[in-house]
Design an enzyme around this catalytic site. Structure first.
Site, short mmCIF file in Angstrom:
data_model
loop_
_atom_site.label_atom_id
_atom_site.label_comp_id
_atom_site.label_asym_id
_atom_site.label_seq_id
_atom_site.Cartn_x
_atom_site.Cartn_y
_atom_site.Cartn_z
N TYR A 122 -85.05 55.16 10.14
CA TYR A 122 -84.08 55.05 11.24
C TYR A 122 -82.67 54.74 10.72
O TYR A 122 -81.69 55.37 11.13
CB TYR A 122 -84.57 53.97 12.21
CG TYR A 122 -83.55 53.62 13.27
CD1 TYR A 122 -83.29 54.48 14.33
CD2 TYR A 122 -82.83 52.42 13.19
CE1 TYR A 122 -82.33 54.16 15.29
CE2 TYR A 122 -81.88 52.09 14.15
CZ TYR A 122 -81.64 52.97 15.19
OH TYR A 122 -80.70 52.66 16.12
N TYR A 134 -76.61 55.20 27.57
CA TYR A 134 -77.15 53.85 27.76
C TYR A 134 -77.02 53.42 29.21
O TYR A 134 -77.26 54.22 30.10
CB TYR A 134 -76.47 52.85 26.81
CG TYR A 134 -76.58 53.31 25.38
CD1 TYR A 134 -77.82 53.43 24.78
CD2 TYR A 134 -75.45 53.65 24.65
CE1 TYR A 134 -77.92 53.87 23.47
CE2 TYR A 134 -75.55 54.08 23.35
CZ TYR A 134 -76.79 54.19 22.76
OH TYR A 134 -76.90 54.62 21.48
N VAL A 175 -72.49 54.63 17.89
CA VAL A 175 -71.49 53.59 17.62
C VAL A 175 -70.52 53.96 16.49
O VAL A 175 -69.54 53.26 16.26
CB VAL A 175 -72.10 52.19 17.31
CG1 VAL A 175 -72.73 51.58 18.53
CG2 VAL A 175 -73.08 52.26 16.15
N LYS A 230 -80.53 60.48 17.75
CA LYS A 230 -81.80 60.13 18.43
C LYS A 230 -82.44 61.27 19.23
O LYS A 230 -83.64 61.50 19.10
CB LYS A 230 -81.59 58.90 19.31
CG LYS A 230 -81.30 57.62 18.51
CD LYS A 230 -80.86 56.47 19.43
CE LYS A 230 -80.61 55.18 18.68
NZ LYS A 230 -80.08 54.13 19.58
N SER A 257 -76.36 56.90 16.76
CA SER A 257 -77.37 57.21 17.79
C SER A 257 -77.36 58.65 18.27
O SER A 257 -78.27 59.04 19.01
CB SER A 257 -77.18 56.28 18.98
OG SER A 257 -77.50 54.97 18.61
N1 GLN Z 1 -77.51 52.38 13.84
C1 GLN Z 1 -77.05 51.80 15.06
C2 GLN Z 1 -77.92 50.62 15.44
O1 GLN Z 1 -79.08 50.67 15.23
C3 GLN Z 1 -77.11 52.84 16.14
C4 GLN Z 1 -76.69 52.30 17.49
C5 GLN Z 1 -75.84 53.27 18.26
O2 GLN Z 1 -75.27 54.20 17.74
N2 GLN Z 1 -75.68 52.98 19.54
O3 GLN Z 1 -77.45 49.62 15.92
#
Ligand code: GLN
Length: 404
Positions: free
Chosen positions: A198, A250, A268, A76, A73
């Site tokens: 994505y 988040y 993550v 993003k 993420s």
């Molecule tokens: N690729 C992960 C997902 O879509 C990204 C989520 C994250 O890094 N918080 O679940």
């Protein structure tokens, strides 16, 4: 070898301070690696690194700073900046909002009135954002994302195919989010295409040095401080930082902003990027995550750095230096020399002096602004207003140099 670069690298107090903070948190084994993407579970859970890159382009690293991991993420806000560069904020905003969702990153959340995801940093919003990238084929669209993120990092980034396959195989929740966004009319590509871009963007491999360079590119108003290349204009960089400040961690973003006070984005994979605008980017990595999905040791390193070195963006700064280098009067002419950043409080100081000079009977005020490095609109507007006011009273204000 005794060349200057080697000598400089031997003495690096920023690297040493970073190493000390990393060491301080090394024994923290709390948290757990993400397992919902099976391939992510297959890492050395002890990997731990941190890098700082300044807007001067100097790199300082400690621990496993060259350990590869997937960006997840952290991609993003950068893809968000790319869509704003392409389409402008208003068009992007028709598809994805600005507000913290207060929910986990993979929550099923679309605004009940507009049908938009709350923000571009939760999964629903990020998938919608990735679908705003234009191009004739999925391959072209992903290539735009890859090359943009590579330009931010200052080197070519590549996909970890195993992680990509693993995400694709287990990505039903993300596909469900894409279907929901599609049903409310905010997904510009098919569900399959949007999630493919994505998943690929999340599977790009980076190091903490890459993340720090990417953060420093945002800190530097869109110019990569290593390659010196302008990757985006100032506005998308500012907007990426804004959304990181409000939504980057988040449903932990509020406490993060209060305690750490640096716009940041976690992934993550265990990476976090944090930015002090106009100063530096930080990249940290440690794969064990807390309940919000943020790296435990990464977050701890950033909090310690912020607390020990006063890095909170709302930390009260010293009183601004006077922008006035000299201020002299001869006959009925007053001459002022200004330098540095011309902002609201600089304008306030200069205006006081101009009004005092006029009250003392001066008929002409000359301002040498050739040493002004940046003029804020608020300051140039105030100067224009006071210039008109003084002209009405028979005092000429003349600028040497350009305030833009
Ligand atoms: N690729 C992960 C997902 O879509 C990204 C989520 C994250 O890094 N918080 O679940």
């Amino acid at each position: 070898m005794t060349d200057e670069r080697d000598a400089r690298a031997e003495v690096d107090p920023i690297r040493d301070a970073l190493a000390a903070v990393v060491d301080r948190h090394r024994s923290n084994h709390a948290g757990a690696v993400a397992t919902y993407i099976p391939e992510l579970a297959d890492v050395d859970t002890d990997g731990f690194g941190a890098s700082v890159v300044s807007v001067h382009g100097r790199v300082h690293s400690a621990g496993d700073a060259d350990r590869p991991f997937t960006i997840q993420s952290v991609s993003k806000p950068f893809v968000y900046a790319l869509t704003i560069s392409d389409l402008g904020l208003d068009e992007v905003h028709r598809h994805v909002g600005f507000e913290p969702s207060g929910e986990p990153f993979n929550a099923i959340s679309l605004d009940p009135d507009t049908g938009r995801p709350d923000n571009p940093l939760i999964n629903a919003g990020a998938i919608v954002t990735s679908a705003l990238i234009d191009g004739p084929t999925v391959r072209d669209r992903f290539e735009r994302v890859r090359s943009f993120l590579s330009a931010c990092a200052g080197r070519e980034l590549h996909v970890d195919d195993d992680v990509f396959e693993s995400e694709t195989a287990t990505g039903d929740r993300n596909r469900a989010l894409a279907y929901l966004a599609n049903s409310s009319g905010v997904l510009r590509q098919s569900v399959g295409d949007a999630t493919e871009v994505y998943f690929r963007q999340c599977s790009l491999v980076v190091t903490t040095e890459d993340l720090a360079v990417m953060g420093a590119t945002l800190a530097n108003g869109g110019v990569n401080p290593l390659t010196k290349r302008r990757v985006m204009s100032e506005r998308p960089a500012m907007l990426a930082l804004s959304i990181m400040a409000t939504c980057g961690m988040y449903d932990h973003s509020g406490e993060w902003m209060a305690r750490v006070g640096l716009p940041a984005k976690s992934g993550v994979g265990g990476g976090i990027v944090a930015v002090q605008p106009a100063q530096f980017g930080v990249g940290v990595y440690s794969p064990r995550l807390d309940s919000w999905g943020n790296s435990v040791r990464g977050a701890a390193v950033l909090q310690t750095l912020s607390e020990d070195f006063d890095l909170h963006v709302f930390d009260h700064p010293d009183e601004s230096r006077s922008p006035v280098v000299s201020w002299t009067t001869e006959d009925d002419v007053t001459s002022g020399v200004l330098r540095g950043e011309f902002d609201l409080i600089s304008a306030e100081t200069v205006i006081d002096r101009m009004l005092a000079a006029a009250a003392d009977g001066n008929r002409r005020i000359e301002l040498d602004v050739t040493g002004v490095t940046r003029a804020r609109t608020v300051a140039t507007e105030l100067l224009r207003v006071i210039g008109r006011h003084l002209a009405d009273r028979g005092v000429d204000v003349v600028l040497d140099g350009d305030l833009g």
